[in-house]
Each structure stands twice: as structure tokens, then as C-alpha cells.
Design a protein around this motif. Structure first.
Motif, PDB file in Angstrom:
ATOM      1  N   GLU A   1       1.284  -1.186  -0.051  1.00 48.12           N
ATOM      2  CA  GLU A   1       0.285   0.204  -0.188  1.00 48.12           C
ATOM      3  C   GLU A   1       1.035   1.343   0.309  1.00 48.12           C
ATOM      4  O   GLU A   1       1.999   0.918   0.283  1.00 48.12           O
ATOM      5  N   VAL A   2       0.737   1.694  -0.577  1.00 48.72           N
ATOM      6  CA  VAL A   2       1.088   3.598  -0.837  1.00 48.72           C
ATOM      7  C   VAL A   2      -0.474   4.518  -0.204  1.00 48.72           C
ATOM      8  O   VAL A   2      -1.185   4.146  -0.782  1.00 48.72           O
ATOM      9  N   LEU A   3       0.542   5.465   0.637  1.00 48.53           N
ATOM     10  CA  LEU A   3       0.377   7.127   1.080  1.00 48.53           C
ATOM     11  C   LEU A   3       0.976   7.949   0.086  1.00 48.53           C
ATOM     12  O   LEU A   3       1.479   8.188  -0.105  1.00 48.53           O
ATOM     13  N   LEU A   4      -1.059   8.666  -0.425  1.00 51.05           N
ATOM     14  CA  LEU A   4      -0.156  10.396  -0.982  1.00 51.05           C
ATOM     15  C   LEU A   4      -1.301  10.765  -0.703  1.00 51.05           C
ATOM     16  O   LEU A   4      -2.365  10.732   0.106  1.00 51.05           O
ATOM     17  N   PRO A   5      -0.445  12.626  -0.033  1.00 51.16           N
ATOM     18  CA  PRO A   5      -1.635  13.186   0.076  1.00 51.16           C
ATOM     19  C   PRO A   5      -2.827  13.336  -0.662  1.00 51.16           C
ATOM     20  O   PRO A   5      -2.301  13.525  -1.971  1.00 51.16           O
ATOM     21  N   ASP A   6      -3.476  14.340  -0.421  1.00 55.07           N
ATOM     22  CA  ASP A   6      -4.367  14.723  -1.299  1.00 55.07           C
ATOM     23  C   ASP A   6      -4.244  15.732  -2.389  1.00 55.07           C
ATOM     24  O   ASP A   6      -5.364  15.916  -3.401  1.00 55.07           O
ATOM     25  N   ASN A   7      -3.445  16.146  -2.054  1.00 60.43           N
ATOM     26  CA  ASN A   7      -2.783  18.009  -3.065  1.00 60.43           C
ATOM     27  C   ASN A   7      -1.855  17.011  -4.122  1.00 60.43           C
ATOM     28  O   ASN A   7      -1.165  17.939  -4.234  1.00 60.43           O
ATOM     29  N   VAL A   8      -1.678  15.988  -3.917  1.00 58.27           N
ATOM     30  CA  VAL A   8      -0.534  15.598  -4.990  1.00 58.27           C
ATOM     31  C   VAL A   8      -0.452  15.653  -6.022  1.00 58.27           C
ATOM     32  O   VAL A   8      -1.876  16.130  -6.769  1.00 58.27           O
ATOM     33  N   TYR A   9       0.520  16.131  -6.652  1.00 58.78           N
ATOM     34  CA  TYR A   9       0.971  16.170  -8.166  1.00 58.78           C
ATOM     35  C   TYR A   9      -0.309  15.411  -8.770  1.00 58.78           C
ATOM     36  O   TYR A   9       0.018  14.432  -8.037  1.00 58.78           O
ATOM     37  N   GLY A  10      -0.610  15.941  -9.755  1.00 61.74           N
ATOM     38  CA  GLY A  10      -1.847  14.667 -10.595  1.00 61.74           C
ATOM     39  C   GLY A  10      -1.253  14.109 -11.028  1.00 61.74           C
ATOM     40  O   GLY A  10      -2.427  13.096 -11.747  1.00 61.74           O
ATOM     41  N   GLN A  11       0.155  13.837 -12.031  1.00 58.86           N
ATOM     42  CA  GLN A  11       0.105  12.807 -12.837  1.00 58.86           C
ATOM     43  C   GLN A  11       0.716  11.608 -11.465  1.00 58.86           C
ATOM     44  O   GLN A  11       0.875  10.495 -12.038  1.00 58.86           O
ATOM     45  N   ASN A  12       0.810  12.574 -10.487  1.00 61.71           N
ATOM     46  CA  ASN A  12       1.104  11.203  -9.319  1.00 61.71           C
ATOM     47  C   ASN A  12      -0.199  10.236  -9.039  1.00 61.71           C
ATOM     48  O   ASN A  12      -0.077   9.135  -9.207  1.00 61.71           O
ATOM     49  N   ARG A  13      -0.827  10.790  -8.743  1.00 57.65           N
ATOM     50  CA  ARG A  13      -2.101  10.787  -8.634  1.00 57.65           C
ATOM     51  C   ARG A  13      -2.113   9.643  -9.612  1.00 57.65           C
ATOM     52  O   ARG A  13      -3.017   8.305  -9.764  1.00 57.65           O
ATOM     53  N   HIS A  14      -2.004   9.936 -10.953  1.00 55.49           N
ATOM     54  CA  HIS A  14      -2.860   9.306 -11.881  1.00 55.49           C
ATOM     55  C   HIS A  14      -2.098   7.913 -11.919  1.00 55.49           C
ATOM     56  O   HIS A  14      -2.390   7.066 -12.274  1.00 55.49           O
ATOM     57  N   VAL A  15      -0.990   8.481 -11.555  1.00 59.47           N
ATOM     58  CA  VAL A  15       0.510   6.742 -12.091  1.00 59.47           C
ATOM     59  C   VAL A  15      -0.310   5.964 -11.225  1.00 59.47           C
ATOM     60  O   VAL A  15      -0.518   4.346 -11.209  1.00 59.47           O
ATOM     61  N   THR A  16      -0.297   6.276 -10.207  1.00 53.98           N
ATOM     62  CA  THR A  16      -1.170   5.594  -9.013  1.00 53.98           C
ATOM     63  C   THR A  16      -2.307   4.397  -8.759  1.00 53.98           C
ATOM     64  O   THR A  16      -2.367   3.534  -8.437  1.00 53.98           O
TER      65      THR A  16
END
Length: 398
Positions: A102-117
Motif C-alpha cells: 500500500e502507498v499513501l499519498l497527500p490529497d493535494n499530490v501532483y496530478g500525474q502522481n495520482r494518475h500513475v498510482t
């Protein structure tokens, strides 16, 4: 030797390519094929601990020089260069995660990081959740036995929240969870990601060299840095699996930009802060988001780790009475601001954002407190010209 400033370190760097090459401007080494002196050298296994030239994809004297200088900038021991900031994100996640993790990301993460994840990593069986970067207690409660990696972003690249980075790191350190920071905003200038407090720092720091390191808005490249030799081996191995490489003309361009990085960072930072304060006084603006401004989300956390660095970005949230169409017209009326993504180039940029498609958790303000957001990336223009341009465009809003 007496500790030297970053500008000096980037110009007078100790590293020299092992083959004896050296010049003030680093030569451009274009090569796919690298010739071996004999078959014994051809058959010798590649050592990951020693410099060996085997094929242009892995390294050249120029790319090794750039990697060494970026490691110095980030105060790391190891650096891997990749073709873009997004490639740096992908390399990091692919190296440190496996199916079932599992990976945790901040909700304001860079959009492409969100997309890759949510896209690639999910297909590979890697789970994810998003956390509030301002709430370390809630974050700590989210950590589970499956959590293997936590992404940090300081500050968020659109809404500019500065995370409770010390609280988040303490929680990860207590559980033995690896941390990776997108350090593109700080660029190695705002803070040392590996020593944010005594005994407290990230495991991996990546940044898009596309931005401050280059400074010319004409290069795509990324870097992944670490102080840990084992993590570097994992990153280097995945780097080879993915077939990543960087163009040598791009290496030359970033090396050319590095000596002026500190000067550009401070100049663009000063202009951005000046304009952010001015925008706070404008009747059409509900709030200005900039970590160095009191009242901006995470301001106190920024003060704890980065009181001398605040980058070139700020965002303005317009009052809810102004429609998205009106705010678009304001952006269209700007003459010194280009409309386009990225930051840290010579030209200032402005982009309106629809945040409803990029967030999972509630925003730090309610619809009654603010409407459409515009992010400004400040370039190298004269501050008075930028202020006058903003003023004339704001007249369209009444």
C-alpha cells in the motif's frame, strides 16, 4: 574545507569524470555505442559500485557529472537521472512497491502522481489511499502493516498547503515506513529534505529538473536522490528494467542552468511573495495561498522547516460571486503571463483549475469562502510590469 554556498558548489564542484575529462562547460558526450578496449573488458560484469561505461543509455561522463551535482544540491549521496519528473515519480514507486503493498499519498499530490498510482500501480495490485497532509494524527492512524511507502509533497503544487512534514515523518519513522518527497517546489534550495530536523528526513527525494534546475522552459528531465546505498541499488536496477535514459543535449542544458539556480530561485521567490501580498488586497480575491503568508494552510509547518525558502508559486482563490467563465476571461486578459503548465522558467504563467476533479477530501475552504482558483508561476519579468498586468486584467472583474 569551509562550507560553501550552493551557487559556488554548483560551479566549483569536486566531481570529475573518471576518464580524465574536464572543462568549465562540460562537453556533450553523444553516444549509444561505447567501445571497449578489449574482450576482457567486454565480458567483465557491470559493477553498480564503480563507474563503468558500457552503453550510452546507462551513463556518459556528462550525465555522471550532472547526477553528482544534483546529489550535491539535494545533499544526497546518490542520484539517478530520468527523462522527466513523471518518470522520477514512476521509478520511485515501481522500485519501492510490489503487489499487495500500500502507498499513501497527500490529497493535494501532483496530478500525474495520482494518475500513475490510481492507474498503473492499481493494475499491478498495489493499493493506495489519500491522506490530509495537515493532519498528522489522522495520518498516523491510517498507517497499516501493508503501508510500504508514503509520498510527501511540500508544498502542494496547486493549493499550496505545506504539510505537517515533521509530524508525518515521525509517524513513518516509528513504523519503519519508507518516505519519498516530491521536492520540485523546494528544488534543493528551500530546505534539506534529508535533514528537516535532527534525525528526521525523507528516504528519497525526487524533483523535476524540467523546472528550477533547467530554468529555460525547454528541457524535460527528472532526478531521484537518496543517501541510502541499498535504496539506490533498487532504484538503479528498476532504472535499467524500464530502459530510462536522458538525452545528452538535455544534460548540457541543465548543467548550463545550474550555476544560476540559486540566483533565479531567490529572484523569482521574492517577486512571487511581493505579488502574493498585493493580490491579498484585491477586492475580487477571497484568499491567497502561499506557504510564507500567515493564514495560508500549513504556514506554521512551513516556518518550522523552510523559513528562508518559498519558491515562485502562489494561487489566488476568487470570491464565489465570480464565475469560472469570468475568471477565465481574467486569465485571457493577462499579457505578461503565458497560459501553460510548469514553472520556474523565464516567463510567468497563469492557469485556472477545476479542483473538483483532482481531490478526494474537502478543500481547506468552503464554497461560501472561495470559488475558482488560479495558480501563478512567477518568472523573471520586472515585478512592476507583472503587477500592472494583474491590475489591468482584474478590472474585467469589476
Amino acid at each position: 574545507m569551509t562550507k560553501r554556498g550552493k551557487s559556488t558548489e554548483l560551479i566549483h564542484h569536486d566531481y570529475q569524470p573518471p576518464t580524465g575529462w574536464g572543462a568549465v562547460p562540460v562537453p556533450v558526450y553523444k553516444a549509444s555505442t561505447v567501445l571497449f578496449p578489449d574482450t576482457a573488458a567486454l565480458h567483465r560484469p557491470r559493477s553498480r559500485e564503480a563507474v563503468t561505461y558500457r552503453y550510452g543509455l546507462q551513463c556518459t561522463p556528462g550525465s555522471l557529472t550532472l547526477a553528482a551535482r544534483i546529489a550535491t544540491l539535494e545533499q544526497a549521496q546518490h542520484c539517478v537521472l530520468v527523462p522527466s519528473g513523471l518518470a522520477a515519480i514512476t521509478l520511485t514507486s515501481m522500485s519501492l512497491l510490489k503487489p499487495g503493498d500500500e502507498v499513501l499519498l497527500p490529497d493535494n499530490v501532483y496530478g500525474q502522481n495520482r494518475h500513475v498510482t490510481t492507474g498503473l500501480l492499481s493494475r499491478l495490485g498495489i493499493q493506495h489511499r489519500f491522506y490530509d497532509p495537515l493532519d498528522a494524527a489522522a495520518f498516523e492512524a491510517m498507517l497499516s502493516d501493508r503501508t510500504r511507502l508514503v509520498w510527501l509533497e511540500a508544498a502542494g503544487s496547486i493549493t499550496m498547503e505545506f504539510p505537517d512534514v515533521l509530524g508525518l515523518l515521525r509517524a513513518c519513522q516509528a513504523r519503519g515506513v519508507l518516505t519519498a518527497m516530491d521536492n520540485t517546489w523546494g528544488a534543493g534550495m528551500a530546505f534539506n529534505a534529508f535533514e528537516l530536523a535532527p534525525g528526521l528526513g525523507v528516504d528519497v527525494s525526487m524533483q523535476a529538473l524540467t523546472k528550477f534546475a533547467s530554468g529555460g522552459a525547454d528541457v524535460l528531465m527528472g532526478a531521484v536522490c537518496t543517501r541510502n546505498a541499498d535504496l539506490h541499488r533498487r532504484l538503479d536496477e528498476m532504472y535499467e528494467f524500464l530502459g530510462y535514459g536522458v538525452g545528452q543535449n538535455d544534460v548540457e542544458a541543465v548543467l548550463r542552468g545550474l550555476p544560476s539556480l540559486a540566483l533565479r530561485y531567490r529572484a523569482q521567490e521574492a517577486t512571487a511573495l511581493d505579488l502574493a501580498r498585493w493580490m491579498q488586497q484585491q477586492p475580487a480575491v477571497a484568499r491567497v495561498l502561499h506557504p510564507a503568508l500567515p493564514g495560508s494552510p500549513g504556514h506554521e509547518y512551513w516556518k518550522a522547516v523552510s523559513p528562508a525558502g518559498s519558491s515562485c508559486l502562489f494561487s489566488a482563490v476568487f470570491k464565489p460571486g465570480y464565475s469560472a467563465r469570468q475568471v477565465d476571461a481574467f486569465v485571457d486578459a493577462l499579457r505578461c503571463f503565458g497560459i501553460g503548465y510548469s514553472w520556474a522558467g523565464p516567463m510567468s504563467l497563469a492557469v485556472p483549475y477545476d479542483l473538483s476533479r483532482s481531490r478526494s477530501l474537502p478543500l481547506p475552504w468552503t464554497p461560501q469562502e472561495g470559488g475558482t482558483l488560479v495558480r501563478f508561476a512567477i518568472g523573471l519579468e520586472d515585478v512592476e510590469d507583472l503587477r500592472a498586468d494583474l491590475a489591468q486584467a482584474l478590472t474585467l472583474l469589476g
